[in-house]
Motif scaffolding. Structure first.
Motif, PDB file in Angstrom:
ATOM      1  N   SER A  78       0.834  -1.205   0.000  1.00 31.65           N
ATOM      2  CA  SER A  78       0.000   0.000   0.000  1.00 31.65           C
ATOM      3  C   SER A  78       0.868   1.255   0.000  1.00 31.65           C
ATOM      4  O   SER A  78       0.535   2.256  -0.634  1.00 31.65           O
ATOM      5  CB  SER A  78      -0.958   0.007   1.187  1.00 31.65           C
ATOM      6  N   PHE A  79       2.006   1.214   0.682  1.00 32.76           N
ATOM      7  CA  PHE A  79       2.930   2.350   0.709  1.00 32.76           C
ATOM      8  C   PHE A  79       3.471   2.635  -0.690  1.00 32.76           C
ATOM      9  O   PHE A  79       3.493   3.775  -1.154  1.00 32.76           O
ATOM     10  CB  PHE A  79       4.084   2.074   1.680  1.00 32.76           C
ATOM     11  N   VAL A  80       3.878   1.575  -1.396  1.00 31.46           N
ATOM     12  CA  VAL A  80       4.423   1.717  -2.746  1.00 31.46           C
ATOM     13  C   VAL A  80       3.353   2.258  -3.697  1.00 31.46           C
ATOM     14  O   VAL A  80       3.620   3.168  -4.494  1.00 31.46           O
ATOM     15  CB  VAL A  80       4.993   0.371  -3.256  1.00 31.46           C
ATOM     16  N   MET A  81       2.144   1.731  -3.600  1.00 29.21           N
ATOM     17  CA  MET A  81       1.057   2.180  -4.478  1.00 29.21           C
ATOM     18  C   MET A  81       0.738   3.663  -4.225  1.00 29.21           C
ATOM     19  O   MET A  81       0.502   4.419  -5.173  1.00 29.21           O
ATOM     20  CB  MET A  81      -0.196   1.334  -4.284  1.00 29.21           C
ATOM     21  N   LYS A  82       0.752   4.087  -2.980  1.00 30.97           N
ATOM     22  CA  LYS A  82       0.486   5.498  -2.667  1.00 30.97           C
ATOM     23  C   LYS A  82       1.570   6.395  -3.268  1.00 30.97           C
ATOM     24  O   LYS A  82       1.285   7.477  -3.781  1.00 30.97           O
ATOM     25  CB  LYS A  82       0.410   5.705  -1.163  1.00 30.97           C
ATOM     26  N   LYS A  83       2.826   5.950  -3.197  1.00 29.47           N
ATOM     27  CA  LYS A  83       3.921   6.744  -3.759  1.00 29.47           C
ATOM     28  C   LYS A  83       3.854   6.794  -5.285  1.00 29.47           C
ATOM     29  O   LYS A  83       4.109   7.826  -5.889  1.00 29.47           O
ATOM     30  CB  LYS A  83       5.289   6.177  -3.322  1.00 29.47           C
ATOM     31  N   LEU A  84       3.494   5.681  -5.908  1.00 30.50           N
ATOM     32  CA  LEU A  84       3.406   5.634  -7.364  1.00 30.50           C
ATOM     33  C   LEU A  84       2.234   6.457  -7.898  1.00 30.50           C
ATOM     34  O   LEU A  84       2.352   7.140  -8.913  1.00 30.50           O
ATOM     35  CB  LEU A  84       3.283   4.190  -7.850  1.00 30.50           C
TER      36      LEU A  84
END
Length: 57
Positions: free
Chosen positions: A48-54
């Protein structure tokens, strides 16, 4: 060969970690700190952290 059971009663299992309170302590720490202790929980949090950053949300 027959399968050996941990307890003589079918459907009943024993966990020494739960008996000693290790599971409850880990859950309490995870909730307080906000970091999951399970592999699946860590993967979800990182994902979820990676998706938010992307996506920039």
């Amino acid at each position: 060969m027959t399968k050996r059971r941990s307890t003589p009663i079918p459907g009943l299992s024993f966990s020494w970690k739960r008996a000693l309170g290790i599971t409850k302590a880990k859950q309490k720490i995870a909730r307080t700190v906000g970091i999951p202790t399970t592999k699946q929980g860590m993967e979800r949090k990182v994902g979820s952290f990676v998706m938010k950053k992307l996506l920039g949300k």
